[in-house]
Write a protein that holds these residues in place. Sequence first.
Motif, PDB file in Angstrom:
ATOM      1  N   ALA A  70      37.195  48.463  76.479  1.00 19.36           N
ATOM      2  CA  ALA A  70      37.390  47.173  75.810  1.00 19.36           C
ATOM      3  C   ALA A  70      36.372  46.118  76.232  1.00 19.36           C
ATOM      4  O   ALA A  70      36.424  44.988  75.744  1.00 19.36           O
ATOM      5  CB  ALA A  70      38.806  46.657  76.090  1.00 19.36           C
ATOM      6  N   ARG A 116      33.073  46.617  72.960  1.00 20.43           N
ATOM      7  CA  ARG A 116      33.973  47.207  71.971  1.00 20.43           C
ATOM      8  C   ARG A 116      33.237  48.043  70.922  1.00 20.43           C
ATOM      9  O   ARG A 116      32.307  47.579  70.273  1.00 20.43           O
ATOM     10  CB  ARG A 116      34.784  46.123  71.265  1.00 20.43           C
ATOM     11  N   ARG A 172      40.505  47.481  67.917  1.00 24.81           N
ATOM     12  CA  ARG A 172      41.321  46.733  68.861  1.00 24.81           C
ATOM     13  C   ARG A 172      42.755  47.254  68.747  1.00 24.81           C
ATOM     14  O   ARG A 172      43.384  47.131  67.700  1.00 24.81           O
ATOM     15  CB  ARG A 172      41.273  45.235  68.548  1.00 24.81           C
ATOM     16  N   ASP A 220      42.770  50.044  73.266  1.00 27.54           N
ATOM     17  CA  ASP A 220      42.274  49.600  74.564  1.00 27.54           C
ATOM     18  C   ASP A 220      42.906  50.395  75.709  1.00 27.54           C
ATOM     19  O   ASP A 220      44.136  50.522  75.785  1.00 27.54           O
ATOM     20  CB  ASP A 220      42.588  48.119  74.787  1.00 27.54           C
ATOM     21  N   SER A 226      34.917  48.480  65.850  1.00 25.09           N
ATOM     22  CA  SER A 226      35.575  47.363  66.511  1.00 25.09           C
ATOM     23  C   SER A 226      36.111  46.299  65.556  1.00 25.09           C
ATOM     24  O   SER A 226      36.904  45.442  65.963  1.00 25.09           O
ATOM     25  CB  SER A 226      34.624  46.712  67.519  1.00 25.09           C
ATOM     26  N   ARG A 246      41.612  45.996  63.340  1.00 32.77           N
ATOM     27  CA  ARG A 246      42.638  45.400  64.197  1.00 32.77           C
ATOM     28  C   ARG A 246      43.896  46.264  64.148  1.00 32.77           C
ATOM     29  O   ARG A 246      44.604  46.297  63.137  1.00 32.77           O
ATOM     30  CB  ARG A 246      42.953  43.973  63.723  1.00 32.77           C
TER      31      ARG A 246
END
Length: 254
Positions: A138, A141, A145, A148, A196, A199
Amino acid sequence: MLGDTGFDTVNMKISTIIQARMGSTRLPGKVMKDLGGKTVLARVVNRLQRSRFANDIIVATTTAPADDAIVEECQRLSVEWFRGEELDVLDRYYRAAERAGTEAIVRITSDCPMIERETTDAVIQAFLEQKPDYASNALQRTYPRGLDTEIMSWDALQRNWREARASYQRVHVTPYIYENPDLFRIVKVTGDQDYSAYRWTLDTPEDLEFMRTVYQRFGNDDTFYWKDAIALMEREPAIVAINSHVTMKALQEG
């Protein structure tokens, strides 16, 4: 710098500590939300239990009465649990690791129900091979996300616990380590492609809608592979749009 810890990587005891509590400013009780027939916490545990290295799991929750629900879920899942400080999460990790007598600590957060054994194992493998004080995917990246994974030696966690002073360093557990590369030997684990922008973490109702949509597409079976999820989103960009506008809180916000 702590440098070479001299640990035995072959016989090392590695404990994966998942921090979990019911309190959340944007989505209270998020870890106990239903995600395709199981709780978010159950999905995280299930996915980690398939890991090669990270399947010795401890859920670190708090002494707050609201977190009795998390303890009950751990009992239902037959997973070890520990109760400690609510806001000083670093102390909670330290005490949980101390009780476990572990030599290396994997840090996972309970709001990542798409956590992937392959990426988690890659971080742990890098730690075992390169023998740093701390390794993470993390810091630089390349993964979504929500995948991690951090791992640190017991010595690194001890020094972190003793020396970290800022409140955000106690809340977020590891900033003191990665903000001080002169004190700790750090390994950044990256992938071969940059994903990266995705989300895959749970902080808001939109994130929960996103997670439920992804799980529904895979028949609410939590064995799906993370790159199959990438392929799904490339086919159906509307899924990505569900929570793409959500922003992370600043580190200092807690």
